[in-house]
Design a protein around this motif. Structure first.
Motif, mmCIF file in Angstrom:
data_model
loop_
_atom_site.group_PDB
_atom_site.id
_atom_site.type_symbol
_atom_site.label_atom_id
_atom_site.label_comp_id
_atom_site.label_asym_id
_atom_site.label_seq_id
_atom_site.Cartn_x
_atom_site.Cartn_y
_atom_site.Cartn_z
ATOM 1 N N UNK A 105 0.628 -1.333 -0.649
ATOM 2 C CA UNK A 105 -0.567 0.125 -0.070
ATOM 3 C C UNK A 105 0.738 1.010 0.196
ATOM 4 N N UNK A 106 0.680 2.541 -0.752
ATOM 5 C CA UNK A 106 0.947 4.149 -0.675
ATOM 6 C C UNK A 106 -0.299 4.241 -0.851
ATOM 7 N N UNK A 107 -0.066 5.581 0.642
ATOM 8 C CA UNK A 107 -1.554 6.021 1.868
ATOM 9 C C UNK A 107 -1.253 7.507 1.207
ATOM 10 N N UNK A 108 -1.841 8.191 0.503
ATOM 11 C CA UNK A 108 -1.792 9.341 1.145
ATOM 12 C C UNK A 108 -2.477 10.168 0.380
ATOM 13 N N UNK A 109 -2.181 11.608 0.362
ATOM 14 C CA UNK A 109 -3.084 11.930 -0.605
ATOM 15 C C UNK A 109 -2.495 13.829 -1.241
ATOM 16 N N UNK A 110 -3.251 14.981 -1.860
ATOM 17 C CA UNK A 110 -2.655 16.096 -2.320
ATOM 18 C C UNK A 110 -1.397 15.710 -3.747
ATOM 19 N N UNK A 288 -19.325 25.123 -12.357
ATOM 20 C CA UNK A 288 -19.300 23.960 -13.021
ATOM 21 C C UNK A 288 -19.631 22.161 -13.368
ATOM 22 N N UNK A 289 -19.891 22.107 -12.117
ATOM 23 C CA UNK A 289 -20.871 21.045 -11.906
ATOM 24 C C UNK A 289 -21.929 20.491 -12.227
ATOM 25 N N UNK A 290 -22.756 21.665 -12.536
ATOM 26 C CA UNK A 290 -23.659 21.512 -12.894
ATOM 27 C C UNK A 290 -23.658 21.195 -14.790
ATOM 28 N N UNK A 291 -22.702 22.063 -15.208
ATOM 29 C CA UNK A 291 -22.118 22.111 -16.566
ATOM 30 C C UNK A 291 -21.456 20.118 -16.726
ATOM 31 N N UNK A 292 -20.689 20.177 -15.947
ATOM 32 C CA UNK A 292 -20.304 18.674 -16.407
ATOM 33 C C UNK A 292 -20.930 17.699 -16.008
ATOM 34 N N UNK A 293 -22.027 17.590 -15.550
ATOM 35 C CA UNK A 293 -23.538 16.551 -15.007
ATOM 36 C C UNK A 293 -24.145 16.591 -16.481
ATOM 37 N N UNK A 294 -24.811 17.889 -16.911
ATOM 38 C CA UNK A 294 -25.133 18.151 -18.128
ATOM 39 C C UNK A 294 -24.515 17.161 -19.126
ATOM 40 N N UNK A 295 -23.320 17.633 -19.532
ATOM 41 C CA UNK A 295 -22.212 16.793 -20.900
ATOM 42 C C UNK A 295 -22.143 16.061 -20.555
ATOM 43 N N UNK A 296 -21.875 14.895 -19.750
ATOM 44 C CA UNK A 296 -21.873 14.040 -19.744
ATOM 45 C C UNK A 296 -22.564 13.176 -19.148
ATOM 46 N N UNK A 297 -24.112 13.227 -19.034
ATOM 47 C CA UNK A 297 -25.169 12.921 -18.875
ATOM 48 C C UNK A 297 -25.071 11.483 -17.327
ATOM 49 N N UNK A 298 -24.600 12.740 -16.156
ATOM 50 C CA UNK A 298 -23.878 11.385 -14.821
ATOM 51 C C UNK A 298 -24.720 12.131 -13.704
ATOM 52 N N UNK A 299 -24.554 11.866 -12.656
ATOM 53 C CA UNK A 299 -24.833 11.813 -11.251
ATOM 54 C C UNK A 299 -23.778 13.117 -11.416
ATOM 55 N N UNK A 300 -23.508 13.696 -10.065
ATOM 56 C CA UNK A 300 -22.274 14.541 -9.775
ATOM 57 C C UNK A 300 -22.617 14.744 -8.018
ATOM 58 N N UNK A 301 -21.653 13.955 -7.427
ATOM 59 C CA UNK A 301 -22.435 14.197 -5.335
ATOM 60 C C UNK A 301 -20.867 15.153 -5.362
ATOM 61 N N UNK A 302 -21.015 16.453 -4.268
ATOM 62 C CA UNK A 302 -20.041 17.634 -4.158
ATOM 63 C C UNK A 302 -20.108 17.712 -2.391
ATOM 64 N N UNK A 303 -19.018 18.176 -2.456
ATOM 65 C CA UNK A 303 -18.669 18.134 -0.612
ATOM 66 C C UNK A 303 -18.438 17.005 0.187
ATOM 67 N N UNK A 304 -18.140 16.098 -0.168
ATOM 68 C CA UNK A 304 -17.992 14.417 0.185
ATOM 69 C C UNK A 304 -16.613 14.863 1.203
ATOM 70 N N UNK A 305 -16.741 14.230 1.585
ATOM 71 C CA UNK A 305 -15.604 13.678 3.191
ATOM 72 C C UNK A 305 -13.282 13.649 1.796
ATOM 73 N N UNK A 306 -12.846 14.195 0.709
ATOM 74 C CA UNK A 306 -12.143 13.904 0.198
ATOM 75 C C UNK A 306 -11.501 14.613 0.690
ATOM 76 N N UNK A 307 -9.850 14.921 0.663
ATOM 77 C CA UNK A 307 -8.806 16.275 0.097
ATOM 78 C C UNK A 307 -8.603 17.201 1.320
#
Length: 337
Positions: A105-110, A288-307
């Motif tokens: 394993x390698x564990x980290x972020x950024x 940004x999220x709205x436009x990307x969701x419409x372009x890719x036609x996929x759901x987008x979740x945001x403000x998740x526990x990441x980063x």
């Protein structure tokens, strides 16, 4: 097929700095974190790059790569956790011996997320996006952060469930240290572009947009070949986070990823809470999220526990995941298959 390392009790943790090292006045952070891990039954071995920092890096690129190559080849080292991220990890990618990397394993972020994504894409070895070493120096760990050990101990064909945090940290308060390291004061609330319940399935890939975008067009960012070779064309869930980008720079980066084919066969995208996302001329991250969701036609979740706004769920690059978000709460169910 994805190759999953496994973390055993009493494992030896190698600490090396493939991006930024630690300045002398902050050495105590690493020593404290090492002591905490040893109290929990681990052995900790620190490389020389950990203790130096100059010109935005711990050491020259070849030196950083050599130490990481050595730790990845050392059968006595089971897990690698860098002290933290940084700025210039990308310099040392060309000196890594990808063909000889052992399953550990390698564990980290950024900035470390660039290394981990490159390794998973090129080798099929799973890597773990989550806490760094410095954030493990506390007397205690919050429930979300503490899951890193359970996740990395999961065996092949087994599953692990993680939940969204109860609260997150709005700002660092270094003048009032916490026994948990973080000051978790704000209510966590996962959001979706259309405000509906979201349930997505796929293989996880991701990291910090600021740095992983620079893998586009290089031998280390070939998502299409990874998909064909290691996951047999299964759909992909991207988890992404923004450290320092304005909303227009974030948008440019996502469009570049899209044009490079990174979002082909993508079932959904998750975005972490961000300390940046500076609006430009009323152009917000939500736009940004709205436009990307419409372009890719996929759901987008945001403000998740990441980063960079802790705490963090441990996301495993390459793992099969089912992600749900409803009424502000989230769950991430990963299976190592």
């Amino acid at each position: 097929m994805i190759r999953y390392p496994i973390l055993e009790k009493g494992a030896t943790i190698g600490v090396t700095a493939p991006s930024s090292g630690v300045q002398s006045q902050l050495h105590e952070l690493v020593k404290t974190a090492g002591n905490r891990l040893e109290e929990r039954g681990f052995n900790v071995v620190c490389g020389e790059t950990v203790w130096t920092q100059d010109k935005a890096k711990s050491a020259p690129a070849k030196v950083r790569a050599a130490e990481l190559n050595q730790m990845m080849a050392d059968e006595k080292i089971d897990l690698i956790i860098p002290p933290w991220g940084g700025e210039l990890l990308i310099e040392m990618l060309e000196y890594l011996d990808f063909h000889r990397l052992q399953d550990k394993w390698i564990l980290g972020y950024s900035d470390i997320s660039l290394l981990m994504l490159a390794i998973t894409l090129k080798t099929g070895i799973a890597t773990a996006h989550g806490t760094n070493l410095a954030d493990l120096r506390g007397e205690y760990s919050d429930e979300t952060t503490a899951m890193w050990q359970t996740v990395l101990s999961t065996k092949r064909n087994e599953s692990i469930l993680q939940h969204s945090s109860e609260k997150y940290q709005k700002e660092w308060k270094h003048d009032t240290p916490s026994p948990y390291v973080f000051h978790l004061t704000e209510e966590t609330y996962w959001k979706t572009v259309d405000s509906n319940r979201v349930h997505i399935k796929g293989r996880l890939l991701g990291g910090c947009v600021d740095v992983i975008r620079h893998l586009v067009g290089t031998p280390y960012g070939d998502v299409r070949t990874f998909s064909e070779k290691f996951i047999e064309g299964e759909s992909i869930i991207w988890y992404l986070e923004n450290c320092e980008l304005s909303t227009t720079d974030l948008r440019r980066s996502l469009v570049q990823m899209k044009l490079a084919g990174w979002f082909e066969n993508c079932s959904g995208i998750m975005f972490g809470r961000s300390p940046a996302n500076m609006p430009v001329d009323n152009y917000t991250a939500e736009d940004v999220y709205q436009e990307l969701s419409e372009e890719l036609r996929i759901p987008i979740i945001y403000d998740i526990d990441c980063g960079h706004v802790p705490p963090q769920i441990t996301f495993v690059n390459g793992a099969y995941a089912e992600v749900e978000s409803e009424n502000g709460k989230g769950r991430v169910f990963q299976t190592f298959k």
